[in-house]
Design an enzyme around this catalytic site. Structure first.
Site, PDB file in Angstrom:
ATOM      1  CD  GLU A 144      -2.981  -1.306   0.623  1.00  0.00           C
ATOM      2  OE1 GLU A 144      -3.233  -0.234  -0.226  1.00  0.00           O
ATOM      3  OE2 GLU A 144      -3.668  -2.116   0.616  1.00  0.00           O
TER       4      GLU A 144
ATOM      5  CB  CYS B 296      -1.861   7.288   1.575  1.00  0.00           C
ATOM      6  SG  CYS B 296      -3.202   6.500   2.469  1.00  0.00           S
TER       7      CYS B 296
HETATM    8  P1  NAD Z   1       8.375   5.139   4.427  1.00  0.00           P
HETATM    9  O1  NAD Z   1       8.493   4.256   3.151  1.00  0.00           O
HETATM   10  O2  NAD Z   1       9.580   5.990   4.583  1.00  0.00           O
HETATM   11  O3  NAD Z   1       8.523   3.982   5.731  1.00  0.00           O
HETATM   12  C1  NAD Z   1       7.450   3.168   5.735  1.00  0.00           C
HETATM   13  C2  NAD Z   1       7.980   2.004   6.693  1.00  0.00           C
HETATM   14  O4  NAD Z   1       8.853   1.326   5.863  1.00  0.00           O
HETATM   15  C3  NAD Z   1       8.705   2.648   8.099  1.00  0.00           C
HETATM   16  O5  NAD Z   1       8.052   1.835   8.919  1.00  0.00           O
HETATM   17  C4  NAD Z   1      10.115   2.429   7.565  1.00  0.00           C
HETATM   18  O6  NAD Z   1      10.941   2.398   8.659  1.00  0.00           O
HETATM   19  C5  NAD Z   1      10.013   1.058   6.970  1.00  0.00           C
HETATM   20  N1  NAD Z   1      11.188   0.940   6.035  1.00  0.00           N
HETATM   21  C6  NAD Z   1      11.980   1.962   5.490  1.00  0.00           C
HETATM   22  N2  NAD Z   1      12.920   1.430   4.633  1.00  0.00           N
HETATM   23  C7  NAD Z   1      12.720  -0.149   4.523  1.00  0.00           C
HETATM   24  C8  NAD Z   1      13.225  -1.077   3.870  1.00  0.00           C
HETATM   25  N3  NAD Z   1      14.289  -1.010   3.233  1.00  0.00           N
HETATM   26  N4  NAD Z   1      12.808  -2.495   4.094  1.00  0.00           N
HETATM   27  C9  NAD Z   1      11.723  -2.564   4.960  1.00  0.00           C
HETATM   28  N5  NAD Z   1      10.980  -1.381   5.740  1.00  0.00           N
HETATM   29  C10 NAD Z   1      11.470  -0.350   5.427  1.00  0.00           C
HETATM   30  O7  NAD Z   1       6.990   5.748   4.431  1.00  0.00           O
HETATM   31  P2  NAD Z   1       6.643   6.819   5.529  1.00  0.00           P
HETATM   32  O8  NAD Z   1       7.235   8.077   5.272  1.00  0.00           O
HETATM   33  O9  NAD Z   1       6.529   6.178   6.800  1.00  0.00           O
HETATM   34  O10 NAD Z   1       5.143   6.914   5.269  1.00  0.00           O
HETATM   35  C11 NAD Z   1       4.707   7.732   4.346  1.00  0.00           C
HETATM   36  C12 NAD Z   1       4.303   7.191   2.679  1.00  0.00           C
HETATM   37  O11 NAD Z   1       3.158   6.241   3.265  1.00  0.00           O
HETATM   38  C13 NAD Z   1       3.592   8.035   1.927  1.00  0.00           C
HETATM   39  O12 NAD Z   1       4.125   7.737   0.672  1.00  0.00           O
HETATM   40  C14 NAD Z   1       2.193   7.650   1.867  1.00  0.00           C
HETATM   41  O13 NAD Z   1       1.385   7.902   0.632  1.00  0.00           O
HETATM   42  C15 NAD Z   1       2.056   6.305   2.119  1.00  0.00           C
HETATM   43  N6  NAD Z   1       0.998   5.716   3.041  1.00  0.00           N
HETATM   44  C16 NAD Z   1       0.405   4.692   2.073  1.00  0.00           C
HETATM   45  C17 NAD Z   1      -0.894   4.268   2.672  1.00  0.00           C
HETATM   46  C18 NAD Z   1      -1.887   3.389   1.797  1.00  0.00           C
HETATM   47  O14 NAD Z   1      -2.689   2.843   2.304  1.00  0.00           O
HETATM   48  N7  NAD Z   1      -1.719   3.278   0.372  1.00  0.00           N
HETATM   49  C19 NAD Z   1      -1.319   4.707   3.806  1.00  0.00           C
HETATM   50  C20 NAD Z   1      -0.510   5.436   4.693  1.00  0.00           C
HETATM   51  C21 NAD Z   1       0.578   5.986   4.010  1.00  0.00           C
END
Ligand code: NAD
Length: 508
Positions: A252, A286
């Protein structure tokens, strides 16, 4: 109205999370004060959590649907009773205004209840239709839990978003190992602790802490499925890591949602939804509305109303602000760049401007005349900004809305054609005459297409996402036309041929 807090507008933002001495430290995004610290997960601790989860999952599955439902409903009652406590934590750790935090928990508990109440109906054993060619076989289908689900969550909706996977995975009979965002670990720990009050016997829901590295360890830990919510860039890394063990994934990711306003729309309602959809949670949603395409006949009225509303919003680090701080320091640069690009490429800011972002606070910003090729229109901004463009037809609005690689949600305002226009959007969800409403209906699946990811949380599809189809065919009588045996005869094959021709051989 002016900003509630001027102080926060002058200072550059403190960081919101760091690792020191093997501990993850979360801080308040506006003050920089420490909120909590947790040991960072290692490869060994993640492997141990997954092993514990596997045993706990077998126990949890064995409880059956009725008992799992009872426990999950108790969990949602405790969350409901403690809304002020968790909302205060969400404000101090993520900067989220209290009303936004409270609303987030309202919606979350609805989803937990829905998943708990519907799991048996959607996933439990049921008969499926047989075949006229071979009526001796009866089909039975059920969705069995995978075992241990790894859930990686973002910070922007630190309880609602991960719970979209966690509650549905638990209702389906899985154990869960959850890695919250490094920006909101205390919120994650809080609800995992509450769950453990309801399920004290075994570690059915566990938490591990850390930055991306901990998430990466979870992807490679041998979990039976990984549910990721976060940015598109990280989603790709998660898929690559999961590919090593062929671990199935649900991703997502981000979005660039558009709101479309037709000539026959209730313009006041559309402007209200655009404003809220763009600015709530400081635009860090998001499914936030980042673009509006408005029919030329109502464009001026719509813009006037949005500008008027945006000018009245309070913004700052006060928990009562309409628009709170930007949680992630890095995101402040992205918002600044998108506004700067839009203005440099001929756009105009009717509210806000080049200095909208100061320290952790981003002022609500309304942009018009921005070229469709600008980063402000094409890339996820994740801040309290909206671009508004004039269109001469709904064909033009749909084409422009669909012209980005993302495809998460969207909104359409029209008195007569809302659903017709909504069906033309290349997104997973659309709200008609509202914004975000698809997320609050627990029976509607939630997820995107293209760069917004794939797979679904919420609804029946969200439950099935956490169960593997287990198909069983049972012979219930001897075969009149034996085919699945070397003892078949020429006569039985001929008879089979006649039946197949009868069933499928006609051209209509
Ligand atoms: P992010 O991708 O920076 O981090 C998300 C999670 O992934 C965190 O827990 C982070 O520690 C982890 N992570 C980072 N690098 C990783 C790796 N290499 N392997 C595994 N895990 C890793 O995103 P964010 O800044 O926390 O959230 C914002 C983003 O999330 C925005 O793009 C937003 O649109 C999206 N989002 C999507 C939805 C949806 O349902 N589609 C909902 C909420 C947020």
């Amino acid at each position: 109205m002016t900003p509630i807090s001027d102080g926060a507008l002058t200072a550059d933002a403190p960081g919101a999370s760091s690792v020191a001495g093997g501990e993850l430290i979360s801080t308040n995004p506006t003050t920089g004060d420490e909120v909590a610290r947790f040991p960072v997960a290692t490869a060994d601790s993640v492997a141990a959590a997954v092993a514990r989860g596997r045993a706990a999952g077998a126990w949890w599955e064995g409880l059956g649907y009725a008992e799992r439902k009872r426990r999950l409903l108790r969990f949602r009652s405790l969350l409901t009773q403690r809304i002020p406590e968790v909302a205060a934590l969400m404000t101090s750790e993520g900067g989220k205004p209290s009303v936004d935090a409270t609303l987030e928990v309202f919606v979350t508990v609805e989803h937990i209840a829905w998943a708990a109440r519907n799991a048996r109906k959607v996933l439990g054993p049921h008969r499926v239709p047989g075949s006229l060619l071979q009526p001796e076989y009866a089909g039975r289908l059920e969705y069995r839990p995978y075992g241990v689900i790894g859930v990686i969550g973002p910070w922007n909706y630190p309880i609602f978003t991960p719970m979209g996977s966690i509650a549905y995975a638990l209702a389906a009979g899985n154990a869960v190992v959850f890695k919250p965002s490094e920006y909101t670990p205390a919120v994650g720990q809080w609800f995992v602790d509450v769950f453990q009050e309801v399920v004290p016997e075994h570690p059915v829901l566990q938490i591990i802490h850390g930055k991306g590295e901990a998430g990466s360890l979870l992807c490679r830990s041998g979990v039976d499925k990984l549910a990721f919510t976060g940015s598109t860039a990280t989603g790709k890394k998660v898929m690559a890591a999961c590919a090593e063990n062929l671990t199935p994934v649900l991703v997502e990711c981000g979005g660039k949602d558009a709101l479309i306003v037709d000539a026959d729309a209730d313009v006041a309602a559309a402007a209200d939804a655009a404003l809220w959809g763009a600015m709530t949670n400081a635009g860090q949603s998001c499914v936030g509305i980042e673009r509006a395409y408005v029919h030329e006949r109502v464009y001026d009225d719509f813009v006037r109303r949005v500008v008027d509303g945006a000018g009245k919003l309070t913004y700052g680090d006060h928990p009562g602000s309409d628009v709170g701080p930007i949680t992630m320091p890095g995101q402040r640069e992205v918002i600044k760049r998108h506004i700067g690009d839009a203005l440099a490429e001929g756009g105009r800011a009717l509210v806000g401007g080049p200095d909208s972002v100061r320290g952790p606070i981003a002022r609500p910003t309304v942009l018009v005349d921005v070229p469709e090729t600008s980063s402000a229109v094409c890339e996820e901004t994740f801040g309290p900004t909206i671009t508004i463009a004039r269109v001469s037809s709904m064909d033009e609005a749909v084409a422009k809305a669909n012209a980005v690689p993302y495809g998460l949600g969207g909104a359409v305002f029209s008195r007569r054609n809302g659903v017709r226009i909504a069906r033309r959007l290349r997104t997973g969800m659309v709200a008609v005459n509202s914004a975000f409403s698809f997320a609050v209906l627990p029976s509607l699946p939630f997820g995107g297409v293209g760069q917004s990811g794939f797979g679904r949380i919420h609804g029946a599809d969200g439950l099935r996402e956490f169960g593997r189809a287990s198909s069983i065919a049972v012979r219930r009588m001897p075969s009149t036309v034996p085919l699945l045996t070397f003892r078949r005869t020429e006569k039985s094959v001929k008879l089979g041929h006649r039946i197949v021709k009868l069933l499928h051989g006609r051209s209509k």
